[in-house]
Every structure is written in structure tokens, then in C-alpha cells.
Design a protein around this motif. Structure first.
Motif, short mmCIF file in Angstrom:
data_model
loop_
_atom_site.label_atom_id
_atom_site.label_comp_id
_atom_site.label_asym_id
_atom_site.label_seq_id
_atom_site.Cartn_x
_atom_site.Cartn_y
_atom_site.Cartn_z
N ARG A 28 46.52 42.53 34.90
CA ARG A 28 47.88 41.98 35.04
C ARG A 28 48.91 43.08 35.25
NH1 ARG A 28 47.75 36.96 30.69
NH2 ARG A 28 46.25 35.73 31.91
N PRO A 33 48.16 40.42 43.00
CA PRO A 33 48.02 39.00 42.70
C PRO A 33 46.68 38.75 42.01
CG PRO A 33 48.70 39.32 44.99
CD PRO A 33 48.35 40.67 44.44
N ASN A 34 46.70 38.01 40.91
CA ASN A 34 45.47 37.76 40.17
C ASN A 34 45.57 36.45 39.41
OD1 ASN A 34 46.09 38.37 37.10
ND2 ASN A 34 47.16 39.92 38.31
N ARG A 35 44.39 35.94 39.04
CA ARG A 35 44.32 34.71 38.25
C ARG A 35 43.08 34.81 37.37
NH1 ARG A 35 45.36 30.58 41.94
NH2 ARG A 35 43.51 31.18 43.06
N THR A 36 43.23 34.59 36.09
CA THR A 36 42.10 34.65 35.16
C THR A 36 41.75 33.24 34.71
OG1 THR A 36 42.69 36.86 34.40
CG2 THR A 36 41.29 35.56 32.95
N ALA A 37 40.47 32.92 34.76
CA ALA A 37 39.96 31.63 34.27
C ALA A 37 38.94 31.93 33.17
CB ALA A 37 39.33 30.85 35.43
N THR A 41 37.81 36.47 36.84
CA THR A 41 39.17 36.80 37.27
C THR A 41 39.12 37.01 38.77
OG1 THR A 41 39.83 37.80 35.18
CG2 THR A 41 41.02 38.53 37.14
N GLU A 42 40.13 36.50 39.47
CA GLU A 42 40.26 36.74 40.89
C GLU A 42 41.42 37.70 41.09
OE1 GLU A 42 39.14 32.63 43.06
OE2 GLU A 42 40.86 32.54 41.71
N ASN A 82 47.39 36.53 50.94
CA ASN A 82 47.69 35.39 50.06
C ASN A 82 46.55 34.38 49.99
OD1 ASN A 82 49.36 34.11 48.20
ND2 ASN A 82 50.27 32.80 49.75
N LEU A 84 44.38 34.12 47.76
CA LEU A 84 44.24 33.68 46.37
C LEU A 84 44.85 32.29 46.21
CD1 LEU A 84 43.37 34.60 43.46
CD2 LEU A 84 45.70 35.40 43.18
N THR A 85 45.93 32.04 46.92
CA THR A 85 46.62 30.76 46.85
C THR A 85 46.22 29.82 47.98
OG1 THR A 85 48.50 31.85 45.81
CG2 THR A 85 48.92 29.70 46.79
#
Length: 98
Positions: A28, A33-37, A41-42, A82, A84-85
Motif C-alpha cells: 500500500r 494501484p493494488n487490491r488485497t483480498a 493481492t493484485e 488501469n 486492475l479496474t
């Protein structure tokens, strides 16, 4: 580059939240750009940026664990940003049509 990865501490017991949090903090703080599930993590950026963050996150886990396992899946598609989105938006758009 869009990468999905998991860094799993080994030998610290069943609860690994503290060690994983050390990695997520690095991710972070990277500014990418990142996203954790729950399991992965992406992160999105160019090759060198993404791999440097994965290494730094691994180093953070290794600072609090004697061993870790890493899984990395990468989608390298020059000229696209982008993702990721936009990849998720595409799936949601198709789901909404049915």
C-alpha cells in the motif's frame, strides 16, 4: 503489468495475519494501484516497479518469519493501463446484461 501474488509465511503457526500485514503495508505504501483480498493481492505497474514491490513485501515478511512461499501470476499487456479496474468492470458489465 498486472500481477496477482501471495506471500505466505511458513512456520509461524496458523495465524499469519501479523506477517501478512507487514507485506500489505509495503504494498500500500508503494503508491501503485493494488487490491488485497483473502488469498491474493493484485498490483499494477511496469515490470520493474511491480517486481520491486513484491521483493520488498517478501523482505517484510522475512523480517518476521524464517521462511515464506510466494505465488505470482502476471498478465503482461503492453499499452494497457488501469486493468486492475477495467477487467473487473468488463465482467460486471456482462453480468448486468443477463
Amino acid at each position: 503489468m498486472l500481477a496477482a501474488f501471495s506471500i505466505t509465511p511458513v512456520g509461524v503457526g496458523e495465524g499469519v495475519g501479523e506477517q501478512v500485514a507487514a507485506a500489505v503495508r509495503v504494498i500500500r505504501d508503494s503508491g501503485l494501484p493494488n487490491r488485497t483480498a483473502a488469498s491474493f493481492t493484485e498490483i499494477e505497474g511496469d515490470w520493474d516497479e511491480v517486481m520491486a514491490v513484491i521483493k520488498a513485501a517478501t523482505d517484510a515478511v522475512m523480517a518476521v518469519s524464517a521462511r515464506c512461499s510466494i505465488i505470482i501470476k502476471a498478465d503482461i499487456r503492453p499499452g494497457y493501463n488501469n486493468t486492475l479496474t477495467t477487467k473487473l468492470e468488463s465482467v460486471e458489465r456482462h453480468l448486468a446484461q443477463q
